[in-house]
Design a protein around this motif. Structure first.
Motif, PDB file in Angstrom:
ATOM      1  N   ARG A   1       0.841  -1.205   0.000  1.00 39.32           N
ATOM      2  CA  ARG A   1       0.000   0.000   0.000  1.00 39.32           C
ATOM      3  C   ARG A   1       0.875   1.254   0.000  1.00 39.32           C
ATOM      4  O   ARG A   1       0.603   2.212  -0.732  1.00 39.32           O
ATOM      5  CB  ARG A   1      -0.943  -0.002   1.199  1.00 39.32           C
ATOM      6  CG  ARG A   1      -1.958   1.149   1.136  1.00 39.32           C
ATOM      7  CD  ARG A   1      -2.861   1.207   2.327  1.00 39.32           C
ATOM      8  NE  ARG A   1      -2.069   1.557   3.497  1.00 39.32           N
ATOM      9  CZ  ARG A   1      -2.169   0.975   4.677  1.00 39.32           C
ATOM     10  NH1 ARG A   1      -3.007   0.005   4.859  1.00 39.32           N
ATOM     11  NH2 ARG A   1      -1.407   1.342   5.675  1.00 39.32           N
TER      12      ARG A   1
ATOM     13  N   SER B   1       3.118  -0.331 -10.639  1.00 38.81           N
ATOM     14  CA  SER B   1       1.808  -0.353  -9.969  1.00 38.81           C
ATOM     15  C   SER B   1       1.094  -1.680 -10.207  1.00 38.81           C
ATOM     16  O   SER B   1       0.428  -2.196  -9.301  1.00 38.81           O
ATOM     17  CB  SER B   1       0.944   0.819 -10.427  1.00 38.81           C
ATOM     18  OG  SER B   1       0.538   0.648 -11.767  1.00 38.81           O
TER      19      SER B   1
ATOM     20  N   GLN C   1       6.348   3.374 -14.107  1.00 41.96           N
ATOM     21  CA  GLN C   1       5.436   3.566 -12.974  1.00 41.96           C
ATOM     22  C   GLN C   1       4.211   2.666 -13.106  1.00 41.96           C
ATOM     23  O   GLN C   1       3.747   2.085 -12.125  1.00 41.96           O
ATOM     24  CB  GLN C   1       5.000   5.036 -12.889  1.00 41.96           C
ATOM     25  CG  GLN C   1       6.130   6.001 -12.629  1.00 41.96           C
ATOM     26  CD  GLN C   1       6.773   5.803 -11.276  1.00 41.96           C
ATOM     27  OE1 GLN C   1       6.100   5.586 -10.286  1.00 41.96           O
ATOM     28  NE2 GLN C   1       8.095   5.867 -11.228  1.00 41.96           N
TER      29      GLN C   1
ATOM     30  N   ILE D   1       3.864   5.396  -5.881  1.00 44.77           N
ATOM     31  CA  ILE D   1       3.694   5.389  -7.337  1.00 44.77           C
ATOM     32  C   ILE D   1       2.623   6.385  -7.755  1.00 44.77           C
ATOM     33  O   ILE D   1       2.791   7.126  -8.726  1.00 44.77           O
ATOM     34  CB  ILE D   1       3.362   3.956  -7.815  1.00 44.77           C
ATOM     35  CG1 ILE D   1       4.564   3.039  -7.613  1.00 44.77           C
ATOM     36  CG2 ILE D   1       2.925   3.967  -9.271  1.00 44.77           C
ATOM     37  CD1 ILE D   1       4.248   1.556  -7.780  1.00 44.77           C
ATOM     38  N   SER D   2       1.525   6.424  -7.012  1.00 39.54           N
ATOM     39  CA  SER D   2       0.463   7.377  -7.372  1.00 39.54           C
ATOM     40  C   SER D   2       0.939   8.814  -7.212  1.00 39.54           C
ATOM     41  O   SER D   2       0.580   9.689  -8.014  1.00 39.54           O
ATOM     42  CB  SER D   2      -0.803   7.119  -6.557  1.00 39.54           C
ATOM     43  OG  SER D   2      -0.600   7.423  -5.209  1.00 39.54           O
ATOM     44  N   ASN D   3       1.781   9.075  -6.209  1.00 40.27           N
ATOM     45  CA  ASN D   3       2.362  10.417  -6.065  1.00 40.27           C
ATOM     46  C   ASN D   3       3.221  10.758  -7.279  1.00 40.27           C
ATOM     47  O   ASN D   3       3.161  11.887  -7.787  1.00 40.27           O
ATOM     48  CB  ASN D   3       3.223  10.507  -4.807  1.00 40.27           C
ATOM     49  CG  ASN D   3       2.404  10.624  -3.557  1.00 40.27           C
ATOM     50  OD1 ASN D   3       1.246  11.031  -3.584  1.00 40.27           O
ATOM     51  ND2 ASN D   3       2.993  10.239  -2.449  1.00 40.27           N
TER      52      ASN D   3
ATOM     53  N   LEU E   1       2.222   1.601  -3.484  1.00 42.16           N
ATOM     54  CA  LEU E   1       1.220   2.139  -4.410  1.00 42.16           C
ATOM     55  C   LEU E   1       0.999   3.633  -4.187  1.00 42.16           C
ATOM     56  O   LEU E   1       0.799   4.393  -5.142  1.00 42.16           O
ATOM     57  CB  LEU E   1      -0.094   1.371  -4.274  1.00 42.16           C
ATOM     58  CG  LEU E   1      -0.114   0.013  -4.969  1.00 42.16           C
ATOM     59  CD1 LEU E   1      -1.351  -0.782  -4.557  1.00 42.16           C
ATOM     60  CD2 LEU E   1      -0.085   0.182  -6.480  1.00 42.16           C
ATOM     61  N   ASN E   2       1.027   4.066  -2.928  1.00 38.53           N
ATOM     62  CA  ASN E   2       0.901   5.502  -2.645  1.00 38.53           C
ATOM     63  C   ASN E   2       2.053   6.284  -3.268  1.00 38.53           C
ATOM     64  O   ASN E   2       1.856   7.368  -3.827  1.00 38.53           O
ATOM     65  CB  ASN E   2       0.856   5.754  -1.138  1.00 38.53           C
ATOM     66  CG  ASN E   2      -0.453   5.338  -0.521  1.00 38.53           C
ATOM     67  OD1 ASN E   2      -1.460   5.201  -1.203  1.00 38.53           O
ATOM     68  ND2 ASN E   2      -0.441   5.108   0.776  1.00 38.53           N
TER      69      ASN E   2
ATOM     70  N   SER F   1       0.026  -4.195  -7.230  1.00 37.52           N
ATOM     71  CA  SER F   1      -1.366  -4.619  -7.059  1.00 37.52           C
ATOM     72  C   SER F   1      -1.478  -6.141  -7.118  1.00 37.52           C
ATOM     73  O   SER F   1      -2.285  -6.738  -6.400  1.00 37.52           O
ATOM     74  CB  SER F   1      -2.272  -3.946  -8.087  1.00 37.52           C
ATOM     75  OG  SER F   1      -1.963  -4.389  -9.387  1.00 37.52           O
TER      76      SER F   1
ATOM     77  N   ILE G   1       3.031   9.535 -10.365  1.00 37.45           N
ATOM     78  CA  ILE G   1       2.209   9.746 -11.560  1.00 37.45           C
ATOM     79  C   ILE G   1       1.449  11.067 -11.462  1.00 37.45           C
ATOM     80  O   ILE G   1       1.354  11.812 -12.441  1.00 37.45           O
ATOM     81  CB  ILE G   1       1.264   8.549 -11.766  1.00 37.45           C
ATOM     82  CG1 ILE G   1       2.082   7.303 -12.133  1.00 37.45           C
ATOM     83  CG2 ILE G   1       0.228   8.851 -12.841  1.00 37.45           C
ATOM     84  CD1 ILE G   1       1.276   6.031 -12.202  1.00 37.45           C
ATOM     85  N   ALA G   2       0.934  11.366 -10.284  1.00 38.10           N
ATOM     86  CA  ALA G   2       0.184  12.615 -10.111  1.00 38.10           C
ATOM     87  C   ALA G   2       1.056  13.845 -10.357  1.00 38.10           C
ATOM     88  O   ALA G   2       0.567  14.878 -10.826  1.00 38.10           O
ATOM     89  CB  ALA G   2      -0.417  12.674  -8.715  1.00 38.10           C
TER      90      ALA G   2
END
Length: 136
Positions: free
Chosen positions: A16, A107, A103, A22-24, A19-20, A111, A26-27
């Motif tokens: 988790r 992810s 990225q 990676i999302s940072n 994933l956070n 997952s 990409i964002a």
């Protein structure tokens, strides 16, 4: 049996966090300013995992924990855009050097690991229930 659930739970927590991160990344793939509003490209973050033997049982099982979240110190990707407000005197804007494909693959891997550990928790839970049923 609880050891298996504890080990898998540690992996859920670690994935988790990954994933956070990676999302940072990409964002912020187009972020050209830092938190203070100064022109500075976002620097991608990467999670480092470490074996956690405190969760292990007598069979030598070990969990995982997040050792650190590292910030990449690489050079930004320069793109010529003289009309951008953050362009330097030569017209180049510093963007984060984030590879979207990498990225995305990371992810997917995180997952899938998350799903696999949920599956292991379900199997462990079923074995535990069946054991109680036999003993009752």
């Amino acid at each position: 049996m609880f050891t298996a659930i504890n080990v898998s739970t540690s992996a859920l927590v670690a994935q988790r966090v990954r994933l956070n991160s990676i999302s940072n990344n990409i964002a912020n793939i187009s972020t050209t300013r830092n938190e203070a509003g100064q022109p500075e490209a976002y620097q991608p973050r990467y999670v480092v995992f470490q074996t956690d033997t405190s969760l292990g049982g007598p069979a030598g099982a070990a969990g995982v924990r997040v050792s650190s979240v590292e910030t990449e110190k690489g050079q930004p990707r320069l793109k010529y855009d003289p009309t951008h407000p953050d362009a330097d005197k030569n017209g180049y804007v510093a963007y984060p050097d984030i590879d979207l494909t990498t990225q995305f693959v990371d992810s997917l891997e995180a997952s899938r690991a998350y799903e696999a550990n949920i599956g292991l928790i379900e199997i462990s839970k079923d074995l535990f229930q069946q054991s109680f049923r036999i003993l009752a």
